[in-house]
Design a protein around this motif. Structure first.
Motif, short mmCIF file in Angstrom:
data_model
loop_
_atom_site.label_atom_id
_atom_site.label_comp_id
_atom_site.label_asym_id
_atom_site.label_seq_id
_atom_site.Cartn_x
_atom_site.Cartn_y
_atom_site.Cartn_z
N GLU A 35 18.17 -13.04 54.41
CA GLU A 35 18.99 -12.24 55.31
C GLU A 35 18.22 -11.02 55.83
OE1 GLU A 35 22.53 -11.24 53.25
OE2 GLU A 35 23.22 -13.32 53.05
N ALA A 36 17.43 -10.43 54.95
CA ALA A 36 16.63 -9.28 55.36
C ALA A 36 15.60 -9.68 56.40
CB ALA A 36 15.95 -8.65 54.15
N VAL A 37 14.97 -10.84 56.22
CA VAL A 37 14.01 -11.33 57.21
C VAL A 37 14.68 -11.54 58.55
CG1 VAL A 37 12.49 -13.26 57.82
CG2 VAL A 37 12.50 -12.39 55.48
N GLN A 38 15.91 -12.10 58.53
CA GLN A 38 16.65 -12.29 59.78
C GLN A 38 16.88 -10.96 60.49
OE1 GLN A 38 20.03 -14.43 58.05
NE2 GLN A 38 19.60 -16.11 59.43
N GLN A 39 17.31 -9.95 59.74
CA GLN A 39 17.62 -8.67 60.36
C GLN A 39 16.36 -7.94 60.82
OE1 GLN A 39 20.62 -6.25 58.30
NE2 GLN A 39 21.15 -8.01 57.06
N ARG A 40 15.35 -7.94 59.99
CA ARG A 40 14.15 -7.17 60.32
C ARG A 40 13.29 -7.85 61.37
NH1 ARG A 40 11.89 -5.20 54.50
NH2 ARG A 40 10.07 -4.67 55.80
N ASN A 41 13.38 -9.17 61.47
CA ASN A 41 12.59 -9.89 62.48
C ASN A 41 13.39 -10.15 63.74
OD1 ASN A 41 10.95 -9.95 60.23
ND2 ASN A 41 10.12 -11.95 60.68
N GLY A 42 14.64 -9.68 63.77
CA GLY A 42 15.44 -9.78 64.98
C GLY A 42 15.88 -11.17 65.32
N ALA A 43 16.11 -12.02 64.31
CA ALA A 43 16.49 -13.41 64.56
C ALA A 43 17.99 -13.57 64.51
CB ALA A 43 15.84 -14.34 63.55
N THR A 44 18.48 -14.62 65.14
CA THR A 44 19.90 -14.94 65.10
C THR A 44 20.15 -16.28 64.46
OG1 THR A 44 19.77 -15.93 67.31
CG2 THR A 44 20.34 -13.60 67.19
N VAL A 45 19.11 -16.90 63.92
CA VAL A 45 19.26 -18.20 63.29
C VAL A 45 19.87 -18.02 61.91
CG1 VAL A 45 18.06 -20.26 62.50
CG2 VAL A 45 17.26 -19.05 64.51
N PRO A 46 21.00 -18.66 61.61
CA PRO A 46 21.59 -18.51 60.29
C PRO A 46 20.77 -19.21 59.25
CG PRO A 46 22.79 -20.17 61.55
CD PRO A 46 21.78 -19.56 62.48
N ALA A 47 20.69 -18.60 58.06
CA ALA A 47 19.96 -19.23 56.96
C ALA A 47 20.72 -20.41 56.43
CB ALA A 47 19.74 -18.21 55.84
N ALA A 48 20.00 -21.41 55.94
CA ALA A 48 20.64 -22.55 55.33
C ALA A 48 21.35 -22.11 54.07
CB ALA A 48 19.60 -23.62 55.00
N PRO A 49 22.52 -22.74 53.74
CA PRO A 49 23.21 -22.36 52.52
C PRO A 49 22.30 -22.48 51.32
CG PRO A 49 24.57 -23.81 53.87
CD PRO A 49 23.21 -23.78 54.49
N ALA A 50 22.50 -21.56 50.36
CA ALA A 50 21.62 -21.52 49.20
C ALA A 50 21.61 -22.83 48.45
CB ALA A 50 22.05 -20.39 48.27
N ALA A 51 22.77 -23.49 48.38
CA ALA A 51 22.84 -24.71 47.59
C ALA A 51 22.13 -25.87 48.25
CB ALA A 51 24.31 -25.08 47.34
N ASP A 52 21.91 -25.75 49.56
CA ASP A 52 21.35 -26.89 50.27
C ASP A 52 19.91 -26.71 50.68
OD1 ASP A 52 23.85 -28.01 50.10
OD2 ASP A 52 24.51 -27.17 52.01
N THR A 53 19.39 -25.49 50.61
CA THR A 53 18.06 -25.22 51.16
C THR A 53 17.01 -26.13 50.58
OG1 THR A 53 18.67 -22.92 51.49
CG2 THR A 53 16.34 -23.43 51.48
N ALA A 54 16.91 -26.17 49.27
CA ALA A 54 15.90 -27.00 48.66
C ALA A 54 16.32 -28.44 48.59
CB ALA A 54 15.58 -26.48 47.26
N ALA A 55 17.64 -28.66 48.47
CA ALA A 55 18.10 -30.02 48.25
C ALA A 55 18.01 -30.87 49.49
CB ALA A 55 19.54 -30.00 47.74
N SER A 56 18.42 -30.31 50.63
CA SER A 56 18.48 -31.12 51.82
C SER A 56 17.14 -31.25 52.51
CB SER A 56 19.48 -30.51 52.81
OG SER A 56 19.03 -29.25 53.23
N GLY A 57 16.30 -30.23 52.34
CA GLY A 57 15.01 -30.25 53.01
C GLY A 57 15.11 -29.93 54.47
N THR A 58 16.26 -29.41 54.92
CA THR A 58 16.46 -29.11 56.32
C THR A 58 15.39 -28.16 56.83
OG1 THR A 58 18.82 -29.37 56.04
CG2 THR A 58 18.10 -28.20 58.00
N ALA A 59 14.79 -28.51 57.95
CA ALA A 59 13.77 -27.72 58.64
C ALA A 59 12.48 -27.61 57.88
CB ALA A 59 14.29 -26.32 58.99
N SER A 60 12.40 -28.14 56.68
CA SER A 60 11.14 -28.03 55.97
C SER A 60 10.75 -29.33 55.31
CB SER A 60 11.22 -26.93 54.90
OG SER A 60 12.21 -27.25 53.97
N GLY A 61 11.52 -30.33 55.48
CA GLY A 61 11.15 -31.61 54.90
C GLY A 61 12.35 -32.36 54.42
N THR A 62 12.18 -33.58 53.93
CA THR A 62 13.26 -34.38 53.41
C THR A 62 13.38 -34.18 51.93
OG1 THR A 62 11.79 -36.22 52.96
CG2 THR A 62 12.75 -36.16 55.15
N ALA A 63 14.46 -34.74 51.35
CA ALA A 63 14.66 -34.59 49.92
C ALA A 63 13.55 -35.22 49.13
CB ALA A 63 16.00 -35.20 49.51
#
Length: 698
Positions: free
Chosen positions: A502-530
């Protein structure tokens, strides 16, 4: 991958002014970076001048540079050569090194010699120009043939290219840069003389005092006042210019007004801030008090003008720069005929600033009970760095126990470009944490933000965010005073990772919402597959290890069925380390000395990672005890108390050289995936566990 949206085509005036201010701040910080490391040399020159010149305390011709020797030859002394050659060359070398390490410093100093011998005044401005410029050009020239030099000829090419280019730049300095800087210096000196002769010099406080609070003063002080003041001091033995910005009186008056007439946290903290400001010379400590009530800038201006006016009346000045702006440094550099004028200037500035600030505070309904913490955060945002001194005084350090940064503070500051995980050795825990957070940051759309790991001993103050175990914060904080320090109690599943995103979003001026914590590593969204086909290269890059498909760790299979125990018998962390380490010893991967080092590691900082996982591993000094890379896995179905943390899985790790980094990256990916963890917890045989963890053998 999702990308951050940009602002519209039109930019507000406020936005433009902020960008311009940021550029001036960076420029001023760069100038300060060349001057401040060499302040000791300025002080040495000032002391030699004060004692040994003809009008000094203890005149001595051979050192002061006056009189003649027995042969009738004039003494050279130290004063002239130091200010003509030593000080400019030190500045040039420092500036060049800031741009291109030692190579840049050397060529920058050589080129500056051309500027020095081409003029008859101290070439500080020329040094601040030629040093960094020559280093930057040398860096660009080296890039032309980088990787194209035949083996065995590197030293020849590097040495001759530096020598030839530096010689050419020295000639350019002699014929072009030197005369241009001389013309500028002459014009600037004439402008100062114009202000002094017409009694207008106090008006400079209208610019200097607000510039200090906005952190724009370095460009003025180190870019103009220090070079001009030094040249003036060489001719007259002192200069008023050294005290235009360094006078501690205006800030002291404001802090004293808060002490007597303020309220709340501002009044309680003002006395301590006054001591640090006046004696310690850290002027930025009073900036939040002004930002909390901007009208107080009038008090600073009035105090500054009074101090300068007093100096002009008594014709007082300093021999050399006073840095930091402590009353001790000011008095140490005061010329022998200026003590009365300087002391009165500081006293008068304090008194006038105090009176004006007191009137403003007494006439205001808000007498300082505003949010000093918020004002400090605004000050740090303008500075572009965290102020450890101000934060300590106003109580925003995030807690005395850990030295961590709160979520609100974490969101303040400039853009985040580099996040580092720091642990004792910079390998085990931090490597896994870096892998986990990198995936989260990438999933939020910030693939350009570097997430790496390092040993605390190797930390430098050029990171934006530092993540470390809460037990190591007191060691990390002094090395990174400008960074936001985030403390965690585990490196795998800390909720503070979402705060960082969230801090990176605010300090870098982005509007992209972060992936939910429970799914970030599990789903691999935007960074790869499971399965990890796309995200493992990124994770490996974060830890320095090879990606899947690269060079595999040596020594055969990292994990085998024989090194998996499904029902461990340990009852505490120490026994579990012996159990996991014993499996590595039995496999011939390590010696008993390595197991002992695993206990040493645990004694210094916990290897609990979160998500029910602990990864005991040895210290750096135990590398020689490792024969081959290996993993051991012990499951504790009923749970194990790992020094107050619940653990189900204990994975012993041994890796030669950097092999452990690739292993840790793969383990982190598996245990960062909640579905994988669930499957592991439900597994009942070693074969099932091996199938789920088998990726570590890739």
């Amino acid at each position: 991958m999702a990308t951050a949206t940009t602002t519209g085509t039109t930019t507000s005036t406020g936005g433009r002014s902020q960008v311009a201010r940021a550029h001036v701040q960076r420029f001023g910080t760069f100038l300060s970076g060349m001057i401040m490391p060499n302040i000791g040399a300025f002080i040495a020159w000032g002391l030699i001048t004060a004692f040994f010149i003809e009008a000094g305390f203890t005149p001595f011709g051979p050192l002061g540079g006056f009189g003649q020797n027995a042969e009738g030859e004039p003494y050279t002394g130290l004063v002239g050569p130091m200010i003509t050659y030593l000080l400019p060359l030190l500045i040039a070398y420092t500036g060049g090194r800031m741009v291109y390490d030692v190579r840049g410093g050397v060529v920058g100093a050589i080129a500056t010699m051309g500027v020095i011998v081409g003029t008859d005044i101290p070439m500080f401005i020329g040094a601040m120009l030629m040093g960094p410029l020559t280093a930057w050009l040398m860096k660009r020239i080296d890039a032309i043939w980088d990787g194209k030099i035949k083996p065995g000829f590197e030293m020849l090419v590097n040495n001759f290219s530096a020598g030839i280019f530096a010689a050419l730049m020295a000639i350019v300095g002699f014929f072009v840069v030197g005369p241009a800087v001389l013309a500028f210096s002459t014009a600037a000196a004439a402008a100062v003389d114009f202000l002094v002769t017409r009694g207008l010099l106090p008006l400079t406080s209208i610019l200097i005092e607000p510039a200090k609070v906005l952190f724009l003063n370095n460009a003025i002080n180190h870019g103009i006042l220090t070079p001009l003041g030094t040249a003036q001091a060489l001719e007259e033995g002192k200069s008023i210019l050294f005290l235009l910005e360094a006078n501690p009186g205006p800030g002291l008056g404001i802090l004293l007004a808060y002490t007597f007439f303020g309220r709340g946290a501002a009044r309680a903290s003002a006395p301590g801030a006054a001591l640090i400001h006046f004696v310690g010379g850290i002027h930025e400590i009073y900036f939040p008090y002004v930002l909390m009530k901007p009208a107080l800038i009038l008090a600073a201006i009035a105090g500054g003008m009074t101090g300068i006016f007093t100096l002009t009346i008594f014709d007082a000045g300093l021999r050399a720069p006073a840095a930091p702006g402590s009353i001790i440094a000011v008095l140490a550099q005061t010329a022998s005929d200026s003590y009365i004028g300087v002391i009165l200037a500081v006293t008068a500035a304090t008194a006038v600033s105090f009176l004006v600030a007191s009137v403003i505070l007494k006439a205001s309904r808000d007498k300082g009970e505003g949010d000093l913490t918020e004002a400090t955060s605004r000050m740090e945002a303008m500075k572009g760095k965290r102020s450890s001194v101000s934060s300590a005084v106003v109580g925003t350090s995030g807690g005395a126990d850990t030295g961590g940064t709160s979520a609100r503070e974490l969101a303040d500051g400039g853009p985040v470009r580099h996040i580092v995980f720091a642990c004792d050795a910079g390998m085990g825990s931090s490597a896994m944490g870096a892998s986990v957070l990198r995936n989260k940051v990438k999933a939020a759309g910030f693939g350009d933000v570097k997430v790496t790991n390092a040993a605390i001993a190797n930390l430098t103050d050029d990171f934006d965010i530092v993540v470390t175990h809460q037990d190591l914060a007191t060691r990390a904080r002094p090395k990174v005073p400008s960074a936001s320090v985030v403390t965690v109690d585990n490196f795998m599943g800390s909720p503070r990772y979402d705060e960082i995103v969230e801090a990176v979003q605010q300090r870098n001026g982005a509007t992209v919402p972060a992936a939910p914590a429970a799914d970030t590593a599990a789903s691999g969204t935007a960074s790869g597959t499971a399965s990890g086909t796309a995200s493992e290269p990124a994770a490996a890059a974060a830890t320095g290890g090879p990606a899947t498909g690269g060079d595999a760790p040596s020594g055969g299979a990292i994990l085998t069925r024989e090194r998996i125990v499904m029902d461990g018998g340990a009852r505490d962390a120490a026994q579990a380390i012996d159990e996991a380490g014993g499996l590595l010893v039995a496999a011939g991967a390590v010696t008993d000395a390595y197991v002992a080092s695993m206990h040493e590691r645990e004694a210094s900082v916990s290897t609990f990672m979160g998500n029910g996982l602990a990864i005991p591993h040895g210290t750096n000094q135990a590398k020689d005890s490792i024969r081959s890379a290996a993993l051991s896995v012990v499951k504790y179905p009923e749970g194990l108390d790992w020094n107050g943390k619940p653990v189900t899985w204990v994975i012993g790790i041994a890796g030669k050289d950097n092999e452990h980094l690739a292993i840790l990256s793969r383990v982190a990916k598996i245990f960062g995936n909640k579905e994988k963890v669930r499957q592991l917890d439900e597994a009942s045989t070693a074969d099932e566990v091996l199938e789920l963890l088998g990726k570590v053998n890739d």
